[in-house]
Design a protein around this motif. Structure first.
Motif, PDB file in Angstrom:
ATOM      1  N   ASN A  49     -15.889  -6.039   0.957  1.00  0.00           N
ATOM      2  CA  ASN A  49     -14.418  -6.643   0.826  1.00  0.00           C
ATOM      3  C   ASN A  49     -14.358  -8.107   1.307  1.00  0.00           C
ATOM      4  O   ASN A  49     -13.705  -8.482   2.170  1.00  0.00           O
ATOM      5  CB  ASN A  49     -13.533  -5.959   1.648  1.00  0.00           C
ATOM      6  CG  ASN A  49     -13.415  -6.160   2.861  1.00  0.00           C
ATOM      7  OD1 ASN A  49     -14.507  -6.503   3.504  1.00  0.00           O
ATOM      8  ND2 ASN A  49     -12.092  -6.358   3.394  1.00  0.00           N
ATOM      9  N   SER A  71      -0.315  -1.958   9.763  1.00  0.00           N
ATOM     10  CA  SER A  71      -0.862  -3.027   9.259  1.00  0.00           C
ATOM     11  C   SER A  71      -0.753  -4.353  10.141  1.00  0.00           C
ATOM     12  O   SER A  71      -1.716  -5.280  10.335  1.00  0.00           O
ATOM     13  CB  SER A  71      -0.745  -3.373   7.805  1.00  0.00           C
ATOM     14  OG  SER A  71      -0.763  -2.426   7.062  1.00  0.00           O
ATOM     15  N   PRO A  78     -12.196   2.627   5.157  1.00  0.00           N
ATOM     16  CA  PRO A  78     -11.789   1.438   5.550  1.00  0.00           C
ATOM     17  C   PRO A  78     -12.501   0.394   4.440  1.00  0.00           C
ATOM     18  O   PRO A  78     -13.830   0.361   4.585  1.00  0.00           O
ATOM     19  CB  PRO A  78     -12.008   1.190   6.961  1.00  0.00           C
ATOM     20  CG  PRO A  78     -11.918   2.689   7.524  1.00  0.00           C
ATOM     21  CD  PRO A  78     -12.486   3.485   6.297  1.00  0.00           C
ATOM     22  N   THR A  79     -11.812  -0.629   3.958  1.00  0.00           N
ATOM     23  CA  THR A  79     -12.489  -1.613   3.270  1.00  0.00           C
ATOM     24  C   THR A  79     -13.099  -2.687   4.074  1.00  0.00           C
ATOM     25  O   THR A  79     -14.141  -3.113   3.540  1.00  0.00           O
ATOM     26  CB  THR A  79     -11.528  -2.458   2.307  1.00  0.00           C
ATOM     27  OG1 THR A  79     -10.518  -2.826   3.273  1.00  0.00           O
ATOM     28  CG2 THR A  79     -10.795  -1.768   1.458  1.00  0.00           C
ATOM     29  N   ARG A  95      -4.812   1.802   8.783  1.00  0.00           N
ATOM     30  CA  ARG A  95      -3.940   1.896   7.746  1.00  0.00           C
ATOM     31  C   ARG A  95      -4.674   2.657   6.453  1.00  0.00           C
ATOM     32  O   ARG A  95      -4.158   3.470   5.646  1.00  0.00           O
ATOM     33  CB  ARG A  95      -3.405   0.649   7.272  1.00  0.00           C
ATOM     34  CG  ARG A  95      -2.536   0.678   5.778  1.00  0.00           C
ATOM     35  CD  ARG A  95      -2.570  -0.743   5.271  1.00  0.00           C
ATOM     36  NE  ARG A  95      -3.962  -1.352   4.834  1.00  0.00           N
ATOM     37  CZ  ARG A  95      -4.241  -2.415   4.808  1.00  0.00           C
ATOM     38  NH1 ARG A  95      -3.337  -3.534   5.081  1.00  0.00           N
ATOM     39  NH2 ARG A  95      -5.466  -2.829   4.452  1.00  0.00           N
ATOM     40  N   ASP A  96      -5.882   2.234   6.334  1.00  0.00           N
ATOM     41  CA  ASP A  96      -6.838   2.916   5.353  1.00  0.00           C
ATOM     42  C   ASP A  96      -6.801   4.289   5.474  1.00  0.00           C
ATOM     43  O   ASP A  96      -6.886   4.963   4.574  1.00  0.00           O
ATOM     44  CB  ASP A  96      -8.134   2.067   5.251  1.00  0.00           C
ATOM     45  CG  ASP A  96      -7.833   0.562   4.380  1.00  0.00           C
ATOM     46  OD1 ASP A  96      -6.995   0.390   4.147  1.00  0.00           O
ATOM     47  OD2 ASP A  96      -8.692  -0.207   4.611  1.00  0.00           O
ATOM     48  N   LYS A 150      -8.409   6.387   2.708  1.00  0.00           N
ATOM     49  CA  LYS A 150      -9.367   5.627   2.043  1.00  0.00           C
ATOM     50  C   LYS A 150     -10.406   5.192   3.213  1.00  0.00           C
ATOM     51  O   LYS A 150     -10.257   5.081   4.263  1.00  0.00           O
ATOM     52  CB  LYS A 150      -9.010   4.294   1.769  1.00  0.00           C
ATOM     53  CG  LYS A 150      -7.984   4.437   0.457  1.00  0.00           C
ATOM     54  CD  LYS A 150      -7.216   3.118   0.175  1.00  0.00           C
ATOM     55  CE  LYS A 150      -6.063   3.346  -0.676  1.00  0.00           C
ATOM     56  NZ  LYS A 150      -5.482   2.248  -0.967  1.00  0.00           N
ATOM     57  N   ALA A 158       0.949  -1.144   0.090  1.00  0.00           N
ATOM     58  CA  ALA A 158      -0.129   0.117  -0.058  1.00  0.00           C
ATOM     59  C   ALA A 158       0.829   1.235   0.037  1.00  0.00           C
ATOM     60  O   ALA A 158       0.489   2.357  -0.621  1.00  0.00           O
ATOM     61  CB  ALA A 158      -0.991   0.126   1.136  1.00  0.00           C
TER      62      ALA A 158
END
Lengths: 206, 206, 206
Positions: free
Chosen positions: C156, C48, C150-151, C142-143, C148, C30
């Motif tokens: 996801n 992560s 978050p997935t 992390r996202d 971003k 990433a």
């Protein structure tokens, strides 16, 4: 506590939990707007309804956050997520109810956070900061997770200012030995200020 | 401590608090750029000036963060917010002063975080990580709240690298029983490296 | 523990550390996509690979996070960052290996977080929440740092759902006095569910 204070304490607990439920629903509504699945609803409901208290307790370091030790809090937050997942709060009445719960919660949470910090031995200024963290921290984190600049940073109907005023009232009334009265005053003034600001579009200068 | 060390310790405390003030002003300037109200200024000033130390103390779990127990820290952060709210730092001299305070703070905070982690019994690697968290954590969180990828992630004049070097110096000099000297060396090398990197546009390879 | 449990415990530790390594590499990938320098790689690898456990331990408040007291964790995370910095994982085999490590880690971390919360005296619901925080918290943070949503919030491949199922299994099997079996079942079911969901594009309703 005398019997009046017991009754007031019960009412403060009801406002506290109703605030968790209301903010959890608001978190769920934000999740719907972002088209999230049920997991996203639950995460945002927990952040919105319990995030401020979790951050406060984590900073205070007096043990695991009460949001994890008193099961009622998680029940309320998850109930709010599930309700928001199945019901869209589009009617005028339901939106007004949410706004009212949210407005009542501001002062209630600010007062609770301030009092907890004072009891932990902190000074009046950190206590006010932690009162504000309790009231507005959850919404800030929810906004960040949805990639929005937190609304409390500006232009949102004095939400943070209401928390600030409520925290100051609690510092004063708690130092007079009246924490229960402090909570009641904080709840009423916080709700009044944030509802009036919303009604009349009050904002702070930038 | 002998008398030289006492003098040095006083100076280190001055650099620490001046760093809080300088970073709080920088947080306020970021708040102005985002057109926030005074609440936004104060939140960003606290995050910028005290965030790194708050995160370090929360992770270390040795009690409520010093930012909440020593009132001087909150005074400095709020002073920085208020100053930045009323004064726009557009003159060349004032900008250079802020850059200098910021550069001095990097090494000072990295050294303080590393030393606190070592005293808490952590190993050298976690101590370096917590030194870096202390120095760069506040700015990272401030950037995230303003919806920016943290500048320390790349291309910003070796700010994180300066913290890394300062933390290593502190590990070495602290293990030799010279934590005060370690702080001084860390402050000077951190300031030198970050100012030189800014002047000559040094960046790390990507 | 009998000898079978000892062997299983060793395997669980291997899965745990392999998960840290795999997720650190994913954090590094990433970082490469965001064109960060080596500092950015290391920060994202630590977030992560270790972020979930760090958040869990910070919330539990039973001492400094194990990520800082057991040096193996930071070694693995930094190793992952360095590997990802120098090697681009473009081959099909290496990508499959990372997906497998990631899938094995979901259940392993969810089970470990749930069990740690139960041992700390929390109820089943907070234990499940903290199991999920352990498994998905690092990726969420992390996202957010990479700007971003978050997935895990939606779409996801049931990553959060896999963590949820693994946490429930651990609550049940731990209450039967079988935490080691609980970890193994959680690892296998978490990996199976997340890999199947990825293969067949399963998502939750929104």
């Amino acid at each position: 506590m005398d019997s009046t204070e017991v009754v007031l304490s019960d009412w403060i607990n009801v406002v506290d939990l109703a605030g968790v439920l209301g903010n959890a629903v608001l978190g769920g509504i934000a999740a719907r707007a972002a088209r999230l699945d049920i997991v996203g609803f639950i995460i945002l409901a927990i952040l919105s309804g319990l995030g401020g208290g979790i951050i406060r307790d984590t900073l205070l370091q007096r043990g695991t956050p009460v949001a994890f030790t008193d099961p009622l809090y998680l029940y309320m937050a998850i109930l709010g997520a599930v309700v928001a997942f199945f019901i869209s709060f589009t009617s005028r009445t339901s939106q007004r109810m949410l706004i009212l719960l949210d407005a009542l919660a501001v002062g209630c949470w600010a007062a609770a956070g301030t009092q907890k910090a004072l009891v932990a031995g902190l000074g009046w200024l950190p206590a006010i900061i932690l009162g504000m963290v309790t009231a507005i921290g959850g919404g800030m984190v929810r906004d960040v997770f949805l990639m929005k600049v937190p609304t409390v940073f500006g232009g949102n109907t004095l939400y943070a200012t209401s928390a600030f005023v409520a925290s100051i009232e609690m510092v004063v009334l708690s130092s007079l030995g009246l924490p229960v009265i402090g909570s009641v005053v904080a709840i009423l003034s916080g709700a009044a200020l944030s509802l009036l600001a919303r009604r009349f579009g009050w904002i702070l200068p930038t």
